[in-house]
Design an enzyme around this catalytic site. Sequence first.
Site, short mmCIF file in Angstrom:
data_model
loop_
_atom_site.label_atom_id
_atom_site.label_comp_id
_atom_site.label_asym_id
_atom_site.label_seq_id
_atom_site.Cartn_x
_atom_site.Cartn_y
_atom_site.Cartn_z
N ARG A 1 -7.81 -7.11 -10.29
CA ARG A 1 -7.06 -8.16 -9.60
C ARG A 1 -7.55 -9.55 -10.02
O ARG A 1 -6.78 -10.50 -10.08
CB ARG A 1 -7.19 -8.01 -8.10
CG ARG A 1 -6.39 -6.85 -7.52
CD ARG A 1 -6.45 -6.84 -6.00
NE ARG A 1 -5.73 -5.69 -5.46
CZ ARG A 1 -4.44 -5.68 -5.17
NH1 ARG A 1 -3.73 -6.79 -5.37
NH2 ARG A 1 -3.85 -4.61 -4.68
N GLU B 1 -9.94 0.29 -6.45
CA GLU B 1 -9.11 0.55 -5.28
C GLU B 1 -8.66 2.00 -5.29
O GLU B 1 -8.47 2.61 -6.34
CB GLU B 1 -7.90 -0.38 -5.26
CG GLU B 1 -8.28 -1.86 -5.17
CD GLU B 1 -7.08 -2.76 -5.01
OE1 GLU B 1 -5.98 -2.25 -4.72
OE2 GLU B 1 -7.24 -3.99 -5.18
N GLU C 1 3.67 -3.62 -6.62
CA GLU C 1 2.78 -4.74 -6.30
C GLU C 1 2.27 -5.40 -7.57
O GLU C 1 2.13 -6.63 -7.63
CB GLU C 1 1.61 -4.28 -5.44
CG GLU C 1 0.82 -5.47 -4.92
CD GLU C 1 -0.39 -5.07 -4.11
OE1 GLU C 1 -0.89 -5.94 -3.37
OE2 GLU C 1 -0.85 -3.93 -4.23
N ASP D 1 11.38 -10.78 -8.31
CA ASP D 1 11.79 -12.05 -7.72
C ASP D 1 11.56 -13.16 -8.74
O ASP D 1 10.62 -13.95 -8.63
CB ASP D 1 11.01 -12.31 -6.44
CG ASP D 1 11.53 -13.53 -5.70
OD1 ASP D 1 12.60 -14.03 -6.07
OD2 ASP D 1 10.86 -13.99 -4.76
N HIS E 1 4.28 2.20 3.66
CA HIS E 1 4.04 2.94 2.42
C HIS E 1 5.12 2.50 1.44
O HIS E 1 6.22 3.05 1.42
CB HIS E 1 4.11 4.45 2.67
CG HIS E 1 3.11 4.94 3.69
ND1 HIS E 1 1.75 4.90 3.47
CD2 HIS E 1 3.27 5.46 4.93
CE1 HIS E 1 1.11 5.38 4.53
NE2 HIS E 1 2.02 5.73 5.44
N CYS F 1 5.49 2.86 -1.65
CA CYS F 1 5.95 3.81 -2.66
C CYS F 1 7.06 4.70 -2.13
O CYS F 1 7.83 5.28 -2.90
CB CYS F 1 4.79 4.67 -3.16
SG CYS F 1 3.80 5.39 -1.86
#
Length: 761
Positions: free
Chosen positions: A408, A437, A448, A505, A727, A729
């Site tokens: 990240r 993670e 994400e 977006d 969730h 996914c």
Amino acid sequence: MHPIWWCTFNQTFAICQRERYNCLPRQPNFHGLEDGAKNQLSTFSNFITTINQKKEGIENRNSPTQLVIPSIKNGKDLPPLCLDVRQKQRMSIDMLPQELKAPFPPEPSLPIRTKTVKDFQDDMEKSKASGDWKAVHNFYSTTFDSFLEINAAFKKDTNSPFNTIEDSGIDAKFVNVVYDALLNTPQDVQKSVLKGIINGLLQEWTGPRTKDDLRAYCILLQNPQFSNTSTYVIYAHLLRQIAALTEADHHFLVHWSKKISQKRFKQVVDRLLQFISLRLFPAKPEEFPPMVKCTWWIPSATKVLALFNAANSLISPPIISYTDFYNSTLDHIDLMEEYHNWQCYGNSHRFSFCQYPFIISIAAKKVIIQRDSEQQMISIARQSLVDKVSRRQKPDMNMLFLNVKVRRTHLVSDSLDELARKKADLKKKLKVTFVGEAGLDMGGLTKEWFLLLIRQIFHPDYGMFTYHKDSQCHWFSSFKCDNYSEFRLVGALMGLAVYNSITLDIRFPPCCYKKLLSPPIVPCDHNTLVGICGVTLDDLFQIMPELAHGLSELLSYEGNVEEDFYSTFQVFQEEFGVIKSYNLKPNGDKIPVTNRNRKEYVQLYVDFLLNKSIYKQFAAFYYGFHSVCASYALLLLRPEEVEILVCGSPELDMSALQRSTQYEGYQKTDLTIRYFWDVVLGFSLDLQKKLLHFATGSDRVPVGGMADLNFKISKSETSTNWLPVAHTCFNQLCLPPYKNKKELKQKLIIGISNAEGFGLE
């Protein structure tokens, strides 16, 4: 109208065609007559037979435009209207010259008809009041008896030729009044109109079509009777004749059609779409001839529809939306067979709807692109597996995916490195892992990754893109640099989003997607310029409205431009605090902008801003996108459709989401669910987007609408002190059974406003 009468009528029309055109045995005919059918023929049938007999002596003539044309296989007759895979380029109807230089065939003299709109309306009122329809019947039967009579009735001035594209010479008001009244007349009046149309369609053509003929076709296409399936046999032959016209004649019809009112234009388009749909999936198959005997119906209708699509594209803004040409019925045919036929045969004799992509809905195009992508993914994954086995190596399931592992804290650099190292795997299914993670990527981590990466790259501090507040969109920074690989990364991200059905977006102007399809297929010659398209002041308005307004003022300025503006063909741009100048043309700094050359100045300025000044940046972006999405399926897309595939739609319909939501542990009538929807429907648009982002990983609506989200609300058996959990996914929201609306709203807003990360601490 009585079904037996129409059955007999269809059979009669078929007899005429078989006898009249028996010199063309390879052409499709209508269904055959059963024994004894001739005994059922009415006086109308005898009328048709008489027409046929009068023409027996000329059936072997080779007329240039016949009623029965060779199976509509002249795909190349209309280069502006369909796409040829082999040409790998887009063409438009407006490439034709504004005026045709070929001499016009002489117009035959027209009968003298003096009836006006008021006269006709008076006759209609009298007929309705008295029940005597003789005058109205005579008008309709005479007017539609031949193409000459149609012109005599509806031509604005019978003494004027009206042989230019600017004016069809049709009295549109009179045509509209006559057609609006037609369906309210007795059946025998309506039958007389169809008799006349048949008479006109059966006449022998001895030379090129006159402008009066084209006028008649334009008028007949607007006949509302063709909405009735009982008239489809006649309608099909009308469409066939129009489809068989020369390109020059089509040029006139296109320009004349754009003058039709929006309401009538939409009615003609809807009628053609309905004709295609009902021929593909007839509600009553017995109404039509067998498909094998009328294979030309759909190609003819589609070609005529292409003329209206071309007319629509000539108007800005268009008469109707491009989506009004979509035929959703095509979503239910074998689209991949259509696509493969198109790939194999192009615009040859084999008809495919892909030759006319304007008729294919964005949802259907998405299916084609996804299946084409899946086939490429499977092919590449299979090859990787074969290579492993051939080297006697143990197969690893990870080799079937594009595995991206990023930190990240180094999101952009890690992503760039990963995609650069794994160029050969870009067409595999994407899986993302964030270092440190515990999230297992079932789709949510991928979403994400896209969102965070896009957010960081498009941040103003990053310097790659400039955000224009007035237009609320991003545009490419013109700053020069040594490495444009990050622009290639953005292009690859967009390609991966389309490939993996992820909506992003991204706020690019429509011009960006037009450039992205210029050309739609990457050229083999790497020296060929890419991402260069024709741009106008309208394109600049969508990005820099204030500057575009200033240039527009320059064009309309009534004073002395040279003395008052004191400008040259030179522009200035600031790059890292340094002002640099660029000539718009050789020695531009020495050429003043004047009243005579200001149009050239504005065009060169717009081209510089949207093409030349950002060429290297956009070329890298272009190659990045096409490194993932290289496919002939892109030839099917309009720029607006590429934008929807990449970004989805920003229009949220939470009521539609409510209707399509599934529940687990809850019923839609439960108090908590009712509280939830009361709160959500009352949210501002910003909060609704946050909720969508929280639950699905994206705040945009996919191509198929809210129903395609497969959104689910599950009951969370936890304390009501907990916040909702998502969730992404699975597009699933886990909602504790909050006791009141106020508590639910408070917890929901906190949850959706602080949603990022899969970290476990």
